[in-house]
Structure formats: C-alpha cells, structure tokens
Design an enzyme around this catalytic site. Structure first.
Site, PDB file in Angstrom:
ATOM      1  N   GLU A   9       0.987  -1.028  -0.286  1.00 58.45           N
ATOM      2  CA  GLU A   9      -0.228   0.465   0.166  1.00 58.45           C
ATOM      3  C   GLU A   9       1.208   1.177  -0.201  1.00 58.45           C
ATOM      4  O   GLU A   9       1.774   1.262   0.928  1.00 58.45           O
ATOM      5  CB  GLU A   9      -0.203   0.230   1.320  1.00 58.45           C
ATOM      6  N   MET A  10       0.160   1.894  -0.788  1.00 57.38           N
ATOM      7  CA  MET A  10       1.676   3.134  -1.113  1.00 57.38           C
ATOM      8  C   MET A  10       1.258   4.849  -0.628  1.00 57.38           C
ATOM      9  O   MET A  10       2.270   5.117  -0.404  1.00 57.38           O
ATOM     10  CB  MET A  10       1.761   3.297  -2.249  1.00 57.38           C
ATOM     11  N   GLU A  11      -0.485   4.999  -0.130  1.00 55.37           N
ATOM     12  CA  GLU A  11      -0.945   6.322  -0.423  1.00 55.37           C
ATOM     13  C   GLU A  11      -0.625   6.259   1.453  1.00 55.37           C
ATOM     14  O   GLU A  11      -0.518   7.984   1.749  1.00 55.37           O
ATOM     15  CB  GLU A  11      -1.869   6.644  -0.884  1.00 55.37           C
ATOM     16  N   ASP A  34      -5.065  -6.487  -6.652  1.00 52.20           N
ATOM     17  CA  ASP A  34      -3.777  -7.928  -7.388  1.00 52.20           C
ATOM     18  C   ASP A  34      -3.483  -8.084  -6.313  1.00 52.20           C
ATOM     19  O   ASP A  34      -2.793  -8.304  -5.338  1.00 52.20           O
ATOM     20  CB  ASP A  34      -3.691  -6.719  -8.472  1.00 52.20           C
TER      21      ASP A  34
END
Length: 65
Positions: A9-11, A34
């Site tokens: 998770e990037m945000e 995904d």
C-alpha cells in the site's frame, strides 16, 4: 514471497503524515485488487465491483461521523 509480504500500500503513510502535521484526523480504507506476484489479479469488472463496495463502506463511515 521471500519476506512474507502479502500486500503493498503506497498512499496511507503520506495521508497520515499530512493529517498529523495539520492536527487532522485521517482514515485509510484499502481494497485488494491485485496479488503481489500477479497471481490473483481481479479482472476489470471485479475490480470495479470491489472498489464500489469500498466507496460504499467509506460513505457509511462518513455518515456515522
């Protein structure tokens, strides 16, 4: 996966950092669309349905605030 990673998770970290800097509350909801290695990717219809479900949950949360 070599390190046992199940998801990326990037945000959220950025969201929480900005909220903390400004004394605001923040919440992150995520939907898995995904697999890390690509073996469980959703097709476009499934992705749309799952993201819609996440948006509905988010609106329910906001309505309760």
């Amino acid at each position: 996966m070599e390190h046992g990673t199940l998801g990326v998770e990037m945000e959220a970290a950025g969201l929480y950092a900005v909220a903390a800097e400004h004394g605001a509350r923040a919440l992150c909801l995520t939907t898995v669309t995904d697999g890390v290695a690509g073996e469980t990717d959703l097709d476009s219809r499934q992705r749309e349905e799952e993201l819609l479900r996440m948006a509905e949950v988010a609106l329910d949360v906001l309505a309760g605030c």
